[in-house]
Design a protein around this motif. Structure first.
Motif, PDB file in Angstrom:
ATOM      1  N   SER A 197       0.547  -2.020   3.807  1.00 49.00           N
ATOM      2  CA  SER A 197       1.281  -3.197   3.342  1.00 49.00           C
ATOM      3  C   SER A 197       2.616  -2.870   2.686  1.00 49.00           C
ATOM      4  N   VAL A 198       2.902  -1.573   2.484  1.00 53.36           N
ATOM      5  CA  VAL A 198       4.164  -1.199   1.833  1.00 53.36           C
ATOM      6  C   VAL A 198       4.937  -0.207   2.690  1.00 53.36           C
ATOM      7  N   SER A 199       6.215  -0.105   2.408  1.00 50.08           N
ATOM      8  CA  SER A 199       7.081   0.852   3.090  1.00 50.08           C
ATOM      9  C   SER A 199       8.258   1.127   2.172  1.00 50.08           C
ATOM     10  N   LYS A 200       9.102   2.043   2.574  1.00 48.96           N
ATOM     11  CA  LYS A 200      10.312   2.290   1.791  1.00 48.96           C
ATOM     12  C   LYS A 200      11.172   1.027   1.746  1.00 48.96           C
ATOM     13  N   LEU A 201      11.235   0.313   2.872  1.00 53.98           N
ATOM     14  CA  LEU A 201      12.032  -0.913   2.934  1.00 53.98           C
ATOM     15  C   LEU A 201      11.466  -1.995   2.020  1.00 53.98           C
ATOM     16  N   SER A 202      10.159  -2.198   2.045  1.00 50.55           N
ATOM     17  CA  SER A 202       9.568  -3.241   1.194  1.00 50.55           C
ATOM     18  C   SER A 202       9.802  -2.936  -0.284  1.00 50.55           C
ATOM     19  N   ALA A 203       9.777  -1.658  -0.638  1.00 53.41           N
ATOM     20  CA  ALA A 203      10.014  -1.261  -2.026  1.00 53.41           C
ATOM     21  C   ALA A 203      11.468  -1.518  -2.434  1.00 53.41           C
ATOM     22  N   ALA A 250       4.450   3.002  -2.116  1.00 55.13           N
ATOM     23  CA  ALA A 250       3.162   2.607  -2.704  1.00 55.13           C
ATOM     24  C   ALA A 250       3.220   2.529  -4.227  1.00 55.13           C
ATOM     25  N   LEU A 251       4.191   3.210  -4.836  1.00 51.93           N
ATOM     26  CA  LEU A 251       4.362   3.171  -6.292  1.00 51.93           C
ATOM     27  C   LEU A 251       5.843   3.086  -6.616  1.00 51.93           C
ATOM     28  N   ILE A 252       6.207   2.066  -7.403  1.00 56.40           N
ATOM     29  CA  ILE A 252       7.592   1.903  -7.852  1.00 56.40           C
ATOM     30  C   ILE A 252       7.604   1.958  -9.371  1.00 56.40           C
ATOM     31  N   LEU A 253       8.450   2.821  -9.916  1.00 55.17           N
ATOM     32  CA  LEU A 253       8.552   2.972 -11.371  1.00 55.17           C
ATOM     33  C   LEU A 253       9.983   2.743 -11.833  1.00 55.17           C
ATOM     34  N   GLU A 254      10.118   2.166 -13.006  1.00 53.85           N
ATOM     35  CA  GLU A 254      11.430   2.024 -13.639  1.00 53.85           C
ATOM     36  C   GLU A 254      11.236   2.246 -15.133  1.00 53.85           C
ATOM     37  N   ASP A 255      11.981   3.213 -15.691  1.00 58.38           N
ATOM     38  CA  ASP A 255      11.780   3.617 -17.094  1.00 58.38           C
ATOM     39  C   ASP A 255      10.312   3.961 -17.354  1.00 58.38           C
ATOM     40  N   SER A 272       2.288  -1.219  -7.557  1.00 63.02           N
ATOM     41  CA  SER A 272       1.352  -0.150  -7.197  1.00 63.02           C
ATOM     42  C   SER A 272       0.390  -0.666  -6.129  1.00 63.02           C
ATOM     43  N   THR A 273       0.308   0.054  -5.020  1.00 62.67           N
ATOM     44  CA  THR A 273      -0.591  -0.309  -3.920  1.00 62.67           C
ATOM     45  C   THR A 273      -1.387   0.934  -3.540  1.00 62.67           C
ATOM     46  N   ILE A 274      -2.716   0.799  -3.522  1.00 57.07           N
ATOM     47  CA  ILE A 274      -3.547   1.991  -3.321  1.00 57.07           C
ATOM     48  C   ILE A 274      -4.375   1.927  -2.037  1.00 57.07           C
ATOM     49  N   ILE A 275      -4.794   3.105  -1.598  1.00 57.98           N
ATOM     50  CA  ILE A 275      -5.822   3.245  -0.568  1.00 57.98           C
ATOM     51  C   ILE A 275      -7.153   3.160  -1.308  1.00 57.98           C
ATOM     52  N   THR A 276      -8.014   2.235  -0.927  1.00 50.70           N
ATOM     53  CA  THR A 276      -9.246   1.982  -1.683  1.00 50.70           C
ATOM     54  C   THR A 276     -10.250   3.119  -1.532  1.00 50.70           C
ATOM     55  N   THR A 277     -11.200   3.156  -2.458  1.00 50.62           N
ATOM     56  CA  THR A 277     -12.224   4.207  -2.381  1.00 50.62           C
ATOM     57  C   THR A 277     -13.098   4.037  -1.134  1.00 50.62           C
ATOM     58  N   ASN A 278     -13.304   2.810  -0.678  1.00 52.92           N
ATOM     59  CA  ASN A 278     -14.055   2.602   0.574  1.00 52.92           C
ATOM     60  C   ASN A 278     -13.343   3.262   1.752  1.00 52.92           C
ATOM     61  N   LYS A 291      -5.007  -0.338  11.221  1.00 51.21           N
ATOM     62  CA  LYS A 291      -4.643  -1.696  10.800  1.00 51.21           C
ATOM     63  C   LYS A 291      -4.471  -1.788   9.286  1.00 51.21           C
ATOM     64  N   GLU A 292      -5.036  -0.829   8.578  1.00 49.21           N
ATOM     65  CA  GLU A 292      -5.006  -0.860   7.116  1.00 49.21           C
ATOM     66  C   GLU A 292      -4.078   0.179   6.497  1.00 49.21           C
ATOM     67  N   LEU A 293      -3.834   1.272   7.234  1.00 52.50           N
ATOM     68  CA  LEU A 293      -3.057   2.371   6.680  1.00 52.50           C
ATOM     69  C   LEU A 293      -1.938   2.805   7.617  1.00 52.50           C
ATOM     70  N   ASN A 294      -0.846   3.281   7.028  1.00 50.05           N
ATOM     71  CA  ASN A 294       0.185   3.971   7.798  1.00 50.05           C
ATOM     72  C   ASN A 294      -0.267   5.413   7.965  1.00 50.05           C
ATOM     73  N   ILE A 295      -0.240   5.895   9.183  1.00 49.75           N
ATOM     74  CA  ILE A 295      -0.727   7.249   9.480  1.00 49.75           C
ATOM     75  C   ILE A 295       0.443   8.048  10.054  1.00 49.75           C
ATOM     76  N   TYR A 296       0.924   9.025   9.281  1.00 55.10           N
ATOM     77  CA  TYR A 296       2.077   9.826   9.687  1.00 55.10           C
ATOM     78  C   TYR A 296       1.635  11.233  10.055  1.00 55.10           C
TER      79      TYR A 296
END
Length: 265
Positions: A192-198, A69-74, A80-86, A174-179
């Motif tokens: 919409s994101v995963s370790k693979l997509s990142a 959900a968050l990828i950083l470099e330097d 950045s992909t977030i779970i919305t406030t709704n 349908k909107e969230l990955n639930i582990y």
């Protein structure tokens, strides 16, 4: 195959203890890091990954946080992909009804309402302190700023987690990955994101997924292990993970990743 990128999960995989990499792992990573890019891939927040990067001598490399959900470099945000406030408000109402405590994560912020044994464990293992704040207040502030959560942790009893997991599957799957982390913990992340997509997002030059060797132990590692050039499960991995992996190494407590690197890279 000449693997130019090594991606590894942290907890239960690269980390020999609950919070640290061993000397042999540090040694093996340092041996190969000049010819192989080392990317840490975790459900953790950035702050809980940087000290591991420092130990391994790879602070210049990108990190994949919150299961992609968050990828950083330097320290710059690549994605950045977030779970919305709704969505968070639906989760919060369900948690309140079941007397489940929430942990909300955004970038390097971690909010909980009160201290608990679970919070203390998280502090100890990640070396990060939470901010104690009313969750409803956090959601109101986030709504004004138009931000959300990169990850949500639900902390309850087995019974309340069973019920919440079932309800979340019905309303938000349908909107969230639930582990289901364990009997009492549920983790939520954007669908919409995963370790693979990142990992795909970080591929550069002529590199493809075939150039990537990956290590993992849990359900959220399956896609990464299945679709990279070589997916290696540690000996303590779940059976479903071992079944799809190209190879299995020793347990994380036996320095499984370092052992495989020493033998094959």
């Amino acid at each position: 195959m000449n693997y130019t990128i090594l991606c590894s999960d942290l907890d239960g995989t690269l980390l020999t203890t609950k919070s640290d990499v061993s000397k042999i792992t540090i040694s093996e990573i340092k041996r190969i890091k000049d010819k192989t890019q080392i990317i840490l891939v975790s459900a953790r927040m950035p702050k809980a990954m940087r000290y591991i990067q420092e130990d391994l001598g790879i602070l210049q490399e990108p990190i994949i946080c919150y299961n992609g959900a968050l990828i950083l470099e330097d320290d710059k945000e690549i994605s950045s992909t977030i779970i919305t406030t709704n969505q968070l408000e639906i989760i919060y109402k369900l948690a309140q009804k079941q007397q489940i405590k929430l942990g909300l994560y955004y970038k390097d912020e971690w909010y909980v309402e009160e201290d608990s044994e679970r919070v203390q464990k998280e502090k100890k293992h990640t070396k990060v302190d939470p901010v104690f704040k009313n969750i409803e207040t956090v959601l109101k502030e986030w709504k004004k700023k138009d931000v959300g959560a990169h990850k949500v942790m639900l902390m309850g009893t087995k019974e309340s987690a069973d019920y919440a997991f079932s309800q979340l599957q019905q309303t938000l799957s349908k909107e969230l990955n639930i582990y289901r982390s364990n009997d009492t913990l549920i983790e939520l992340a954007p669908k919409s994101v995963s370790k693979l997509s990142a990992i795909k997002e970080l591929l550069k030059n002529n590199d493809t997924l075939e150039n990537v060797i990956s290590f993992g132990d849990n359900y959220n590692d399956i896609d990464m292990l299945q679709y990279t050039g070589c997916g290696v499960a540690v000996g303590n991995a779940r059976e479903e993970v071992k079944r799809i992996a190209n190879a299995t190494t020793l347990k994380n407590t036996q320095d499984g990743v370092a052992h495989y690197i020493k033998q094959h890279l």
